[in-house]
Design an enzyme around this catalytic site. Structure first.
Site, short mmCIF file in Angstrom:
data_model
loop_
_atom_site.label_atom_id
_atom_site.label_comp_id
_atom_site.label_asym_id
_atom_site.label_seq_id
_atom_site.Cartn_x
_atom_site.Cartn_y
_atom_site.Cartn_z
N GLY A 81 0.80 -1.22 0.00
CA GLY A 81 0.00 0.00 0.00
C GLY A 81 0.83 1.27 0.00
O GLY A 81 0.43 2.29 -0.57
N ASN A 82 2.02 1.22 0.62
CA ASN A 82 2.85 2.43 0.71
C ASN A 82 3.41 2.85 -0.64
O ASN A 82 3.90 3.96 -0.79
CB ASN A 82 3.99 2.22 1.71
CG ASN A 82 5.01 1.20 1.25
OD1 ASN A 82 4.65 0.16 0.70
ND2 ASN A 82 6.27 1.48 1.44
N LYS A 109 -13.93 -9.91 6.20
CA LYS A 109 -13.23 -8.71 5.70
C LYS A 109 -14.24 -7.57 5.49
O LYS A 109 -15.10 -7.63 4.62
CB LYS A 109 -12.58 -9.11 4.37
CG LYS A 109 -11.63 -8.13 3.82
CD LYS A 109 -10.18 -8.53 4.04
CE LYS A 109 -9.32 -7.39 3.55
NZ LYS A 109 -8.26 -7.02 4.42
N LYS A 126 -3.29 -10.12 -1.24
CA LYS A 126 -2.39 -9.89 -2.38
C LYS A 126 -1.04 -10.61 -2.23
O LYS A 126 -0.42 -10.99 -3.23
CB LYS A 126 -2.18 -8.40 -2.62
CG LYS A 126 -1.31 -7.70 -1.59
CD LYS A 126 -0.11 -7.03 -2.21
CE LYS A 126 0.87 -6.47 -1.23
NZ LYS A 126 0.65 -6.43 0.18
N LYS A 152 2.58 -12.17 4.90
CA LYS A 152 3.75 -12.10 4.02
C LYS A 152 4.68 -13.29 4.29
O LYS A 152 5.18 -13.93 3.36
CB LYS A 152 4.51 -10.79 4.23
CG LYS A 152 3.71 -9.56 3.85
CD LYS A 152 4.53 -8.29 4.00
CE LYS A 152 3.63 -7.07 4.02
NZ LYS A 152 2.69 -6.96 2.92
P1 ADP Z 1 1.38 -3.86 2.77
O1 ADP Z 1 0.47 -2.82 2.24
O2 ADP Z 1 2.77 -3.75 2.20
O3 ADP Z 1 0.82 -5.25 2.71
P2 ADP Z 1 1.03 -4.07 5.66
O4 ADP Z 1 0.75 -2.88 6.53
O5 ADP Z 1 -0.06 -5.03 5.43
O6 ADP Z 1 1.61 -3.46 4.30
O7 ADP Z 1 2.27 -4.89 6.25
C1 ADP Z 1 3.51 -4.27 6.50
C2 ADP Z 1 3.60 -3.78 7.94
O8 ADP Z 1 3.69 -4.88 8.84
C3 ADP Z 1 4.84 -3.00 8.27
O9 ADP Z 1 4.76 -1.67 7.84
C4 ADP Z 1 4.91 -3.11 9.80
O10 ADP Z 1 4.29 -2.01 10.39
C5 ADP Z 1 4.07 -4.35 10.10
N1 ADP Z 1 4.74 -5.44 10.85
C6 ADP Z 1 4.06 -6.31 11.62
N2 ADP Z 1 4.88 -7.21 12.17
C7 ADP Z 1 6.13 -6.91 11.73
C8 ADP Z 1 7.42 -7.49 11.97
N3 ADP Z 1 7.57 -8.55 12.75
N4 ADP Z 1 8.50 -6.94 11.37
C9 ADP Z 1 8.34 -5.84 10.56
N5 ADP Z 1 7.15 -5.25 10.32
C10 ADP Z 1 6.04 -5.77 10.88
MG MG Z 2 -0.88 -5.95 3.74
#
Ligand code: ADP
Ligand code: MG
Length: 320
Positions: free
Chosen positions: A14-15, A134, A219, A282
């Site tokens: 998303g970023n 969701k 995704k 992820k």
């Molecule tokens: P995206 O849109 O890339 O899927 P998400 O917000 O769903 O982004 O997932 C990424 C986020 O997960 C990071 O920005 C961080 O805040 C969070 N996060 C949760 N657990 C962890 C971890 N163990 N290490 C690093 N980031 C983490």
């Molecule tokens: Mg995500």
């Protein structure tokens, strides 16, 4: 695959489209996309061929909201959720495709970029359909929620004091419907944008036809499936953090450079390290990729993709 170059699936988060709440306009999203595709152009310049997956949560939210407002104000027809997904794949694909193509032109790299509107098959018997979780679209009052539940077959839930909301299922991706098309494009050296927002969820209607369903596919899971199905040499998840941490956000937080598949499984099972709905999916997506023949996966943020590929940063998860 006859492509002799190394192929990476890059799932962007998303970023890469929305930096913060103050920068959500279409123009702001374009600028954000342009920053991320600069780093993907670096990768391509370094010799990678790339299939790009991306998120679409906020963008689908915007499309739905416009649809709801126009319906309330003017009786304009609403946009079904699968079509919102298709619309977002088109618009996000356009921004990624144009910005990446521009960077490649500037670098005199003679490669084409194409967006494939991508459907992803899900199982109509997936247990997720029995328990939709969701939340989607705007808050409603109880009367509207009940009406839509009755007339439109929606699942609705009350969200602690804030009103009622539609919920949809998040089923597992089974097959990328346009897989052969994506493979043909990659083999031809085309950079492909695909499985946007996890793909448009479709089911087998029973007679072999595909039919769109109101659901949302993760995704990272869909990108993992794609990486397995094209035998990608690398699965890269680009998100808002440079590295993955153990005990994330806690005093004993520990940033990770490298994990084996076995370690990733163990830490995920421990449950406390990777937040549900953000990092946990992820890590799960990467585990499935590595368990099915994948060699290496990487998690980092867009600006560090180049350095991470040289082994200088990011969290690498490897099959050994
Ligand atoms: P995206 O849109 O890339 O899927 P998400 O917000 O769903 O982004 O997932 C990424 C986020 O997960 C990071 O920005 C961080 O805040 C969070 N996060 C949760 N657990 C962890 C971890 N163990 N290490 C690093 N980031 C983490
Ligand atoms: Mg995500």
């Amino acid at each position: 695959m006859t492509n002799t170059k190394k192929v990476a699936v890059v799932a962007i988060g998303g970023n890469s489209l929305i930096k913060d709440k103050q920068h959500q306009s279409v123009e702001d999203q374009y600028e954000a996309a342009k920053e991320t595709t600069y780093h993907i152009a670096d990768m391509i310049e370094a010799g990678w061929d790339v299939a790009i997956g991306h998120g679409n949560g906020p963008q689908v939210g915007f499309i739905l909201r416009r649809s709801e407002i126009a319906n309330k104000a003017e009786g304009m027809h609403e946009v079904p959720l699968d079509v919102c997904g298709a619309d977002s794949q088109g618009a996000i694909g356009y921004a990624l495709q144009q910005t990446l193509q521009n960077w490649l032109f500037q670098r005199k790299i003679n490669k084409n970029v194409a967006t494939v509107i991508t459907q992803v098959l899900v199982d109509r018997e997936d247990p997720a359909f029995k328990n939709p979780t969701k939340p989607i679209g705007s808050f409603m009052d109880e009367a509207e929620a009940k009406r839509r539940e009755r007339d439109m077959n929606w699942s609705v839930v009350e969200d602690a004091g804030r009103g009622w909301r539609r919920v949809v299922a998040s089923p597992q991706p089974k097959e990328v419907v346009e897989l052969d098309t994506v493979k043909a494009l990659i083999n031809a050296g085309v950079i492909v944008i695909t499985v946007g927002g996890g793909g448009i969820p479709v089911i087998d209607a029973g007679n072999g036809d595909y039919a769109g369903v109101a659901a949302v596919i993760d995704k990272d899971f869909a990108s993992s499936l794609l990486a397995r199905q094209i035998n990608a040499d690398l699965f890269l998840i680009s998100t808002a953090v440079e590295k993955v941490a153990l005990n994330y956000g806690k005093p004993d937080e520990k940033w990770l450079d490298r994990l084996t598949l076995a370690e990733a499984k163990q830490y995920l099972a421990e449950g406390k390290h990777f937040a549900k709905g953000s990092m946990a999916p992820k890590i799960q997506a990467i585990i499935w990729y590595l368990e099915n023949g994948g060699k290496q996966a990487l998690i980092t943020n867009p600006e560090n993709i180049g350095r991470a590929l040289k082994g200088e940063t990011g969290t690498w998860i490897v099959n050994e």
